[in-house]
Design a protein around this motif. Sequence first.
Motif, PDB file in Angstrom:
ATOM      1  N   TRP A  95       3.820  -7.047   7.995  1.00  0.00           N
ATOM      2  CA  TRP A  95       3.019  -6.337   9.001  1.00  0.00           C
ATOM      3  C   TRP A  95       3.653  -5.024   9.426  1.00  0.00           C
ATOM      4  CZ3 TRP A  95       5.780  -5.184  13.254  1.00  0.00           C
ATOM      5  CH2 TRP A  95       6.924  -5.971  13.510  1.00  0.00           C
ATOM      6  N   ALA A  96       4.961  -4.866   9.232  1.00  0.00           N
ATOM      7  CA  ALA A  96       5.680  -3.688   9.725  1.00  0.00           C
ATOM      8  C   ALA A  96       5.599  -2.510   8.763  1.00  0.00           C
ATOM      9  CB  ALA A  96       7.145  -4.042   9.985  1.00  0.00           C
ATOM     10  N   ILE A  97       4.839  -2.662   7.692  1.00  0.00           N
ATOM     11  CA  ILE A  97       4.592  -1.590   6.730  1.00  0.00           C
ATOM     12  C   ILE A  97       3.108  -1.265   6.766  1.00  0.00           C
ATOM     13  CG2 ILE A  97       4.681  -0.926   4.292  1.00  0.00           C
ATOM     14  CD1 ILE A  97       6.942  -3.057   4.009  1.00  0.00           C
ATOM     15  N   TYR A  98       2.798   0.002   6.822  1.00  0.00           N
ATOM     16  CA  TYR A  98       1.398   0.445   6.820  1.00  0.00           C
ATOM     17  C   TYR A  98       1.026   0.701   5.358  1.00  0.00           C
ATOM     18  CZ  TYR A  98      -2.693   2.953   8.747  1.00  0.00           C
ATOM     19  OH  TYR A  98      -3.961   3.358   9.101  1.00  0.00           O
ATOM     20  N   TRP A  99       0.495  -0.329   4.714  1.00  0.00           N
ATOM     21  CA  TRP A  99       0.244  -0.300   3.277  1.00  0.00           C
ATOM     22  C   TRP A  99      -0.892   0.661   2.931  1.00  0.00           C
ATOM     23  CZ3 TRP A  99       3.839  -2.817   0.472  1.00  0.00           C
ATOM     24  CH2 TRP A  99       4.584  -3.810   1.112  1.00  0.00           C
ATOM     25  N   PRO A 100      -0.867   1.238   1.723  1.00  0.00           N
ATOM     26  CA  PRO A 100      -1.842   2.292   1.370  1.00  0.00           C
ATOM     27  C   PRO A 100      -3.300   1.864   1.425  1.00  0.00           C
ATOM     28  CG  PRO A 100       0.004   2.293  -0.170  1.00  0.00           C
ATOM     29  CD  PRO A 100       0.163   1.075   0.677  1.00  0.00           C
ATOM     30  N   GLY A 101      -3.605   0.611   1.037  1.00  0.00           N
ATOM     31  CA  GLY A 101      -4.997   0.165   1.093  1.00  0.00           C
ATOM     32  C   GLY A 101      -5.523   0.132   2.508  1.00  0.00           C
ATOM     33  N   GLY A 102      -4.704  -0.344   3.432  1.00  0.00           N
ATOM     34  CA  GLY A 102      -5.084  -0.355   4.840  1.00  0.00           C
ATOM     35  C   GLY A 102      -5.244   1.048   5.391  1.00  0.00           C
ATOM     36  N   GLN A 103      -4.386   1.968   4.955  1.00  0.00           N
ATOM     37  CA  GLN A 103      -4.516   3.360   5.394  1.00  0.00           C
ATOM     38  C   GLN A 103      -5.865   3.945   4.974  1.00  0.00           C
ATOM     39  OE1 GLN A 103      -1.276   6.137   4.899  1.00  0.00           O
ATOM     40  NE2 GLN A 103       0.240   4.495   4.710  1.00  0.00           N
ATOM     41  N   ALA A 104      -6.251   3.688   3.725  1.00  0.00           N
ATOM     42  CA  ALA A 104      -7.514   4.233   3.232  1.00  0.00           C
ATOM     43  C   ALA A 104      -8.702   3.658   4.008  1.00  0.00           C
ATOM     44  CB  ALA A 104      -7.659   3.948   1.743  1.00  0.00           C
ATOM     45  N   LEU A 105      -8.698   2.359   4.239  1.00  0.00           N
ATOM     46  CA  LEU A 105      -9.787   1.740   5.007  1.00  0.00           C
ATOM     47  C   LEU A 105      -9.874   2.326   6.414  1.00  0.00           C
ATOM     48  CD1 LEU A 105      -9.393  -2.023   4.049  1.00  0.00           C
ATOM     49  CD2 LEU A 105     -11.425  -0.618   3.634  1.00  0.00           C
ATOM     50  N   SER A 106      -8.714   2.451   7.054  1.00  0.00           N
ATOM     51  CA  SER A 106      -8.704   2.967   8.426  1.00  0.00           C
ATOM     52  C   SER A 106      -9.212   4.406   8.476  1.00  0.00           C
ATOM     53  CB  SER A 106      -7.288   2.871   9.000  1.00  0.00           C
ATOM     54  OG  SER A 106      -6.822   1.539   8.978  1.00  0.00           O
ATOM     55  N   GLY A 253       5.782   5.854  -6.074  1.00  0.00           N
ATOM     56  CA  GLY A 253       5.017   6.644  -7.014  1.00  0.00           C
ATOM     57  C   GLY A 253       3.511   6.562  -6.865  1.00  0.00           C
ATOM     58  N   LEU A 254       2.986   5.666  -6.036  1.00  0.00           N
ATOM     59  CA  LEU A 254       1.542   5.630  -5.816  1.00  0.00           C
ATOM     60  C   LEU A 254       1.111   6.924  -5.134  1.00  0.00           C
ATOM     61  CD1 LEU A 254       1.119   1.954  -4.535  1.00  0.00           C
ATOM     62  CD2 LEU A 254       0.552   2.837  -6.800  1.00  0.00           C
ATOM     63  N   THR A 255       0.083   7.551  -5.645  1.00  0.00           N
ATOM     64  CA  THR A 255      -0.312   8.864  -5.141  1.00  0.00           C
ATOM     65  C   THR A 255      -1.631   8.874  -4.385  1.00  0.00           C
ATOM     66  OG1 THR A 255      -1.396   9.397  -7.242  1.00  0.00           O
ATOM     67  CG2 THR A 255       0.936  10.033  -6.997  1.00  0.00           C
ATOM     68  N   SER A 256      -2.444   7.832  -4.543  1.00  0.00           N
ATOM     69  CA  SER A 256      -3.734   7.817  -3.873  1.00  0.00           C
ATOM     70  C   SER A 256      -4.125   6.386  -3.544  1.00  0.00           C
ATOM     71  CB  SER A 256      -4.819   8.464  -4.745  1.00  0.00           C
ATOM     72  OG  SER A 256      -5.050   7.695  -5.911  1.00  0.00           O
ATOM     73  N   SER A 257      -5.120   6.257  -2.680  1.00  0.00           N
ATOM     74  CA  SER A 257      -5.635   4.940  -2.304  1.00  0.00           C
ATOM     75  C   SER A 257      -7.151   5.028  -2.209  1.00  0.00           C
ATOM     76  CB  SER A 257      -5.035   4.483  -0.972  1.00  0.00           C
ATOM     77  OG  SER A 257      -5.323   3.122  -0.734  1.00  0.00           O
ATOM     78  N   ILE A 258      -7.819   3.951  -2.606  1.00  0.00           N
ATOM     79  CA  ILE A 258      -9.267   3.974  -2.768  1.00  0.00           C
ATOM     80  C   ILE A 258      -9.923   2.913  -1.889  1.00  0.00           C
ATOM     81  CG2 ILE A 258     -11.167   3.667  -4.424  1.00  0.00           C
ATOM     82  CD1 ILE A 258      -9.249   4.582  -6.620  1.00  0.00           C
ATOM     83  N   VAL A 259     -11.062   3.260  -1.331  1.00  0.00           N
ATOM     84  CA  VAL A 259     -11.935   2.295  -0.658  1.00  0.00           C
ATOM     85  C   VAL A 259     -13.039   1.915  -1.637  1.00  0.00           C
ATOM     86  CG1 VAL A 259     -13.552   1.902   1.237  1.00  0.00           C
ATOM     87  CG2 VAL A 259     -11.452   3.217   1.630  1.00  0.00           C
ATOM     88  N   TRP A 260     -13.206   0.611  -1.824  1.00  0.00           N
ATOM     89  CA  TRP A 260     -14.201   0.078  -2.733  1.00  0.00           C
ATOM     90  C   TRP A 260     -15.229  -0.748  -1.961  1.00  0.00           C
ATOM     91  CZ3 TRP A 260     -13.459   1.314  -7.909  1.00  0.00           C
ATOM     92  CH2 TRP A 260     -12.174   1.715  -8.283  1.00  0.00           C
TER      93      TRP A 260
END
Length: 271
Positions: A95-106, A253-260
């Motif tokens: 929970w203490a990491i703001y993961w990229p998928g959650g960032q994109a959704l938010s 190295g992940l450069t982008s995040s996608i909402v599906w």
Amino acid sequence: MAFRGWKWLLLLGRQNTLAKVWRSRRGGPSLCWKRCCHWSTGKSLNPEVRAFLEENTEVTNSGHLTPEIRLRLLTPRCRFWREKPDLWPYGDPFWAIYWPGGQALSRYILDNPSVVKGRSVLDLGSGCGATAIAAVMSGASHVLANDIDPIAGMAMILNCELNHLNPFPITIKNIINSEAGNWDLIVLGDMFYDEQLADGLHHWLQKCIRIHQTEVLIGDPGRHQFLSHSIHSQLHKVIEYSLPEYTRQENYGLTSSIVWSYQPSNGLDDS
């Protein structure tokens, strides 16, 4: 081992440890879970846990896709960024990491409030609670955050306070494979890190869609386990965000995040 190394273990461990926990907690909760299974407005936190979290996390809104949202996270300035992982007194702090998928959704919800306005929203695997917070900020009529870690639930309450929000209801149990709830929208980010868990999500989400016509949005930066799963053929890309440099560095190295948008075929088996 510095937390950067620990985070690498978390990234690898999501595929095993946390997935096993999600799968194993289909039945009755432990005593701790019975004590902590639901929070709502006015629920007080354990003072000792509150003090520990406030002392060992940093309030930040930088380096992520949503500067509007302040969160308590583990950062390089925190003690446990440098300490050995086994000194952390609770379960692994996913929970203490703001993961990229959650960032994109938010980010998507904040930019498109009509997606949630006046609707009921379930944030599955909520973690720090950022996506649930974004839904509240954007006018959702009812938000329920779900995570299997009681400490995550406590952190969400602190994060609501940081953003001047009344805490939304939080349920601390594994609801995958349970009866399909009647939600207008289910959001989930960074959850496809184990094939068996992904299969369970796939079937449960299908059931929610079939019974209640629930809309489902998934956030993921394109991890192999997600792209290689059969669910990927049922997805429609909504938007892709370029990740800030800090998030790129912390996600190897992940450069982008996608909402599906998840739109399974009508004829799929949901058993």
